[in-house]
Design an enzyme around this catalytic site. Structure first.
Site, PDB file in Angstrom:
ATOM      1  N   ASP A  54       0.699  -1.480  -0.261  1.00 56.69           N
ATOM      2  CA  ASP A  54      -0.326  -0.057   0.074  1.00 56.69           C
ATOM      3  C   ASP A  54       1.066   0.804  -0.178  1.00 56.69           C
ATOM      4  O   ASP A  54       1.574   1.598   0.513  1.00 56.69           O
ATOM      5  CB  ASP A  54      -0.854  -0.155   1.624  1.00 56.69           C
ATOM      6  CG  ASP A  54      -2.609   1.243   0.982  1.00 56.69           C
ATOM      7  OD1 ASP A  54      -2.054   2.333   0.529  1.00 56.69           O
ATOM      8  OD2 ASP A  54      -3.219   0.769   1.161  1.00 56.69           O
TER       9      ASP A  54
ATOM     10  N   GLU B 109      -4.737  -7.264  16.561  1.00 57.01           N
ATOM     11  CA  GLU B 109      -4.298  -5.477  16.932  1.00 57.01           C
ATOM     12  C   GLU B 109      -6.053  -4.753  17.069  1.00 57.01           C
ATOM     13  O   GLU B 109      -6.781  -5.606  16.493  1.00 57.01           O
ATOM     14  CB  GLU B 109      -3.806  -4.450  16.372  1.00 57.01           C
ATOM     15  CG  GLU B 109      -2.076  -4.639  16.240  1.00 57.01           C
ATOM     16  CD  GLU B 109      -2.272  -4.241  17.946  1.00 57.01           C
ATOM     17  OE1 GLU B 109      -2.469  -3.640  18.668  1.00 57.01           O
ATOM     18  OE2 GLU B 109      -1.377  -4.193  17.875  1.00 57.01           O
TER      19      GLU B 109
ATOM     20  N   ASP C  37       1.949   2.295   3.477  1.00 55.54           N
ATOM     21  CA  ASP C  37       1.240   3.799   3.471  1.00 55.54           C
ATOM     22  C   ASP C  37       0.966   4.728   4.568  1.00 55.54           C
ATOM     23  O   ASP C  37       1.734   5.795   4.398  1.00 55.54           O
ATOM     24  CB  ASP C  37       0.036   3.082   2.791  1.00 55.54           C
ATOM     25  CG  ASP C  37      -1.520   4.635   2.727  1.00 55.54           C
ATOM     26  OD1 ASP C  37      -0.862   5.122   1.587  1.00 55.54           O
ATOM     27  OD2 ASP C  37      -1.831   4.270   3.468  1.00 55.54           O
TER      28      ASP C  37
ATOM     29  N   SER D 233      -6.699   3.997  -1.572  1.00 59.59           N
ATOM     30  CA  SER D 233      -6.971   2.991  -1.855  1.00 59.59           C
ATOM     31  C   SER D 233      -7.974   2.350  -2.348  1.00 59.59           C
ATOM     32  O   SER D 233      -8.140   0.795  -2.640  1.00 59.59           O
ATOM     33  CB  SER D 233      -6.512   2.415  -0.549  1.00 59.59           C
ATOM     34  OG  SER D 233      -5.187   2.583  -0.054  1.00 59.59           O
TER      35      SER D 233
ATOM     36  N   HIS E 182       2.532   8.761   5.642  1.00 62.15           N
ATOM     37  CA  HIS E 182       2.056   9.324   5.698  1.00 62.15           C
ATOM     38  C   HIS E 182       1.780  10.228   6.526  1.00 62.15           C
ATOM     39  O   HIS E 182       1.702  11.632   6.759  1.00 62.15           O
ATOM     40  CB  HIS E 182       0.257   9.180   6.121  1.00 62.15           C
ATOM     41  CG  HIS E 182      -0.676   8.558   4.623  1.00 62.15           C
ATOM     42  ND1 HIS E 182      -0.873   9.705   3.768  1.00 62.15           N
ATOM     43  CD2 HIS E 182      -1.438   7.771   4.224  1.00 62.15           C
ATOM     44  CE1 HIS E 182      -1.464   8.611   2.674  1.00 62.15           C
ATOM     45  NE2 HIS E 182      -1.524   7.859   3.345  1.00 62.15           N
TER      46      HIS E 182
ATOM     47  N   ASP F 212      -1.474   0.055  -4.566  1.00 63.84           N
ATOM     48  CA  ASP F 212      -2.218   0.833  -4.786  1.00 63.84           C
ATOM     49  C   ASP F 212      -2.094   2.312  -5.743  1.00 63.84           C
ATOM     50  O   ASP F 212      -2.891   3.123  -6.352  1.00 63.84           O
ATOM     51  CB  ASP F 212      -3.156   1.140  -3.733  1.00 63.84           C
ATOM     52  CG  ASP F 212      -2.833   0.943  -2.984  1.00 63.84           C
ATOM     53  OD1 ASP F 212      -1.677   1.596  -2.559  1.00 63.84           O
ATOM     54  OD2 ASP F 212      -3.265   1.001  -2.192  1.00 63.84           O
ATOM     55  N   HIS F 213      -1.173   3.066  -5.026  1.00 59.11           N
ATOM     56  CA  HIS F 213      -0.662   4.170  -5.306  1.00 59.11           C
ATOM     57  C   HIS F 213       0.886   4.665  -4.967  1.00 59.11           C
ATOM     58  O   HIS F 213       0.915   3.474  -4.131  1.00 59.11           O
ATOM     59  CB  HIS F 213      -1.983   4.997  -4.799  1.00 59.11           C
ATOM     60  CG  HIS F 213      -1.988   4.521  -3.399  1.00 59.11           C
ATOM     61  ND1 HIS F 213      -1.372   5.605  -2.344  1.00 59.11           N
ATOM     62  CD2 HIS F 213      -3.049   4.143  -2.574  1.00 59.11           C
ATOM     63  CE1 HIS F 213      -1.361   5.271  -1.081  1.00 59.11           C
ATOM     64  NE2 HIS F 213      -2.486   4.550  -1.409  1.00 59.11           N
TER      65      HIS F 213
ATOM     66  N   HIS G 262      -0.879  10.612  -0.710  1.00 54.26           N
ATOM     67  CA  HIS G 262      -0.747  10.058  -2.450  1.00 54.26           C
ATOM     68  C   HIS G 262       0.355  11.408  -2.723  1.00 54.26           C
ATOM     69  O   HIS G 262      -0.061  12.118  -3.258  1.00 54.26           O
ATOM     70  CB  HIS G 262      -1.623   9.103  -2.797  1.00 54.26           C
ATOM     71  CG  HIS G 262      -2.071   8.364  -1.150  1.00 54.26           C
ATOM     72  ND1 HIS G 262      -3.652   8.012  -1.614  1.00 54.26           N
ATOM     73  CD2 HIS G 262      -1.958   7.966   0.063  1.00 54.26           C
ATOM     74  CE1 HIS G 262      -3.963   7.568  -0.904  1.00 54.26           C
ATOM     75  NE2 HIS G 262      -2.661   7.589   0.557  1.00 54.26           N
TER      76      HIS G 262
END
Lengths: 246, 530
Positions: free
Chosen positions: B73, B314, B362, B123, B366, B403-404, B494
């Protein structure tokens, strides 16, 4: 989401006091459970004084809650008794949302708190850098007075040594002055907790790790903008230190 | 001045040193301060080996018995490059010459990641594209792009739903599995089994909150939340879905039940459903179905005797690999989950479809935290290596993609072998000179890795004249360091450039050139022969 300047100022001052360097404090004594109400007054360089909303601290052995009831917001810090790991929940009652910060996320944001500083409003170790100038009492409780300078600020702290909480914190520079004053102290935490932690099942719970995928969410945008203005999260090294209050 | 030519020659003799048969200025005769271990011949040999291997390639036109779709991701090309160097340097190499496991796959293409309504996507539509064959809308999972935002009527969603490769594999009698280090209800893994107009409806309380926020009668939204959809799948998927592992436990527990690990927290479901118990009870009971939430229980699962395994490690996302507790009370690695999944899925002689996501690359990006992103990427590569070793490349198509991308850059002119997380140190102008930090126009050092936006911005405020920090190597290589960002944003974003697709196995040769992201589904479909 309030954009009230004074509220931001209050938030900035409190976080700048609380977010000291991470230290273990394993040898620090247990502190008594307590709920405390504070008010902040800020005087700017033109001698205009503004009074902030009440700020609450609720302290228990494994939980510290800070709240600004006027903004309907609270922060709940919880420490796991076994692992010592700390999690944070930020409650936004008006928006019926809770933001969760896992231990890993707090680490990633360089935001692991000093637990004892969190529960004492300021890092008790910082008192060691000030000079004890006298003693007194407040409503029968012993008070130690500290004076000195930290980071170019003149600091006066009247410290409740048994409760390990400040009675008054007076910080001043040539341009501004802020005074945080204790209004009330209560050994019971139940009533205050009930008032600031009234989360219902219909609250939307957000994991802060998901913020990057929620940039178009107005609530997330507002929180990130607020945090940005307050420089809420410190950077890992090379930080250009700045606090909204100064 | 009578013999100026001779005198000039003498001057040159002072300035030049003899090296072999050529003259080299003395100032350039010292050993280079940086450089790799390769001989001159090595470069040629490497190139010839590559050609020889290429000539031996043949188009494997067989049907695939198994398909494994690995998604990193947010794993853009710059993340792969940086992770490659990071992993190599951790192995004592210079780093740049190193290859992650999937980089040795024979076929590579570029994937255009825009969605029906986004130039730079999230996503949800990107994974929808990869598992359904259709590009979709922002925030929607495996429904077509005519679906209205916030559509919550189950019948309408059903009419807009797009069959996924997982559902089609199930219908074909194959076993299936979904693994992620994010919540198993998060957009990427969820797109394989769920259909919804809002990716955030991961538990029923979010749908109830949506109703309340928009003045809809309580319970009027009939679409199921994503966690419930994982349990209430079609009979074919129920029989087929052997493995579902990741995070997101709180979305599966009712709000009356305390979390088994974080005992001060409870589930979030308002419908009273205890989905882990339902997983077990609706899949043959405890003799064949298991639910685990920690590493000790995960390790104890015998793949031979377990038919259905749900692992929720989790309350929300699983830990970053950098922070993961590997003890009994901790959680398994992505590699361990992949291995266990394949052990279970291989029991079906008809084959399987497995999706594995490294979901936290991802999140680390971020957060503007490159080191955690790279550590998770390296772990992702290990999981792919394990899958490749456990399967036959002649009958198993393995696809690796993202995905990106992210606005993550590898900048400056760092010298060969410069620590990828460190400050830029360039090749000295004069061989023999020490390697020193490159500096910006303010005279300050800067890092190789950085972000175009995000929380790492350290620009000045009106009260502070500093524009950039003075960084040290120790700071920038720490796990919590946030790389500098150009534009201040609470979360780094992204990016819209293409991502890579790496392929091995049957029909892998169809992965070629610049592809639309939804064509990945068509490659898998063709490989399966559906």
């Amino acid at each position: 989401m309030s954009k009230n300047g004074l509220s931001l100022l209050l938030f900035g001052i409190i976080t700048s006091i609380v977010n000291g360097p991470v230290t273990a404090h394993d040898d620090a004594p247990d502190v008594p459970s307590m709920s405390a109400r504070y008010r902040l007054e800020v005087t700017d360089e033109e001698c205009r004084t503004r009074q902030g909303p009440e700020w609450w601290l609720i302290r228990e052995s494994s939980r510290v809650v800070t709240a600004i009831p006027a903004l309907d917001q609270a922060e709940v810090w919880t420490r796991d008794a076994d692992t010592g790991e700390v999690t944070l929940e930020r409650l936004f009652h008006a928006q019926r949302r809770v933001i969760e910060y896992t231990p890993g996320e707090l680490r990633t944001r360089n935001a692991e708190p000093d637990w004892h500083a969190l529960g004492s409003v300021l890092d008790p170790d910082s008192l060691k850098t000030l000079e004890a100038t006298g003693t007194g009492e407040w409503r029968g409780r012993p008070v130690t007075m500290y004076r000195g300078t930290i980071g170019g600020e003149r600091i006066e702290v009247d410290w409740l040594s048994v409760e390990r909480l400040p009675l008054r914190v007076d910080r001043s520079t040539r341009r501004s002055r802020s005074v945080l004053t204790l209004l009330a102290l209560d050994p019971s935490t139940q009533r205050a907790s009930d008032e600031v932690q009234r989360v219902t099942p219909l609250y939307i719970r957000l994991d802060s790790a998901d913020f990057g995928d929620m940039e178009s969410d107005p609530f997330v945008q507002a929180v990130e903008a607020l945090d940005g203005r307050n420089r809420r999260w410190a950077h890992g090294g090379g930080h250009v230190h700045a606090h909204a209050a100064h | 001045m009578k013999h100026p030519i001779v005198r000039k020659t003498c001057a040159l003799a002072v300035a030049f040193a003899v090296t072999g048969t050529s003259f080299v200025p003395a100032a350039f005769a010292a050993q280079p301060a940086t450089g790799g271990p390769e001989s001159v011949q090595d470069w040629w040999t490497g190139g010839q080996n590559f050609i020889r291997q290429g000539k031996q390639l043949y188009a494997n036109t067989r049907r695939a018995k198994n398909v494994i779709l690995f998604i990193g991701d947010g794993m853009g090309v710059s993340t792969v490059s940086a992770a490659r160097i990071f992993d190599g340097q951790n192995q004592g190499k210079k780093g740049e010459e190193h290859m992650l496991s999937f980089e040795t796959f024979p076929y590579v293409a570029l994937s255009k990641t825009y969605s029906w309504d986004q130039q730079t996507s999230d996503s949800a539509p990107t994974m929808t594209a990869m598992v359904t064959g259709y590009k979709g809308r922002e925030g929607q999972l495996s429904v077509n792009h005519t679906t209205t935002r916030g559509e919550c009527d189950a019948a309408v969603i059903a009419s807009k739903s797009l069959p996924t490769i997982l559902e089609q594999a199930a219908a074909a009698g194959k076993s299936t599995g979904v693994v992620s280090t994010a919540r198993i209800t998060h957009a990427t893994p969820a797109a394989t089994y769920a259909h919804t107009s809002v990716r955030d409806w991961e538990a029923d309380n979010n749908i109830r909150a949506f109703e309340a926020a928009y003045g809809l009668p309580a319970g009027s939204c009939t679409v199921k939340d994503i966690a419930a959809q994982l349990i209430d799948v079609s009979p074919a998927v129920r029989a087929s879905l052997k493995v579902a592992m990741g995070g997101g436990r709180s979305y599966f527990y009712p709000n009356s039940v305390f979390d088994p690990e974080n005992t001060s927290s409870r589930g979030v479901r308002t419908d009273g459903r205890h989905l882990p118990n339902e997983w077990v009870s609706t899949r043959g009971g405890a003799s064949s179905a298991k639910y685990v939430w920690n590493k000790a229980d995960f390790d104890a699962v015998n793949p031979a005797s377990t038919e259905h395994l749900l692992g929720l490690f989790e309350r929300s996302h699983m830990q970053y690999e950098a922070d993961r507790n590997n003890g009994p009370t901790g959680e398994p690695s992505l590699t361990a989950m992949t291995e266990k999944s394949i052990q279970m899925l291989k029991k079906n002689s008809n084959g399987f479809f497995l999706h594995v996501e490294a979901g936290r690359i991802d999140h680390a990006h971020h957060a503007g935290n490159a080191k955690r992103a790279l550590i998770d990427t390296v772990e992702f590569a290990k999981a792919i290596k394990k899958a490749y070793e456990m399967t036959d490349p002649n009958d198993t198509l393995i696809l690796v993609s993202a995905d990106h991308s992210h606005v993550f850059t590898i900048a400056g002119y760092p010298a060969r072998g410069n620590p990828i997380l460190g400050l830029v140190k360039e090749v000295p102008n004069v061989d023999g000179d020490p390697v020193e930090n490159a500096v910006d126009s303010l005279g300050l050092p800067y890092t190789t890795l950085g972000y175009a936006n995000g929380p790492g911005w350290r620009g000045s405020l009106p009260t502070n004249s500093a524009v950039r920090p003075t960084l040290t190597e120790a700071q920038t290589t720490a796990v919590d360091f946030l790389q500098e960002a150009t534009v201040p944003l609470g979360s780094e974003t992204h990016a819209g450039e293409d991502v890579a697709i790496y392929a091995s196995g049957p029909k892998a040769y169809l992965v070629r050139g610049v592809m639309e992201q939804n064509w990945i589904y068509h490659v898998m479909k063709e490989a399966f022969g559906f």
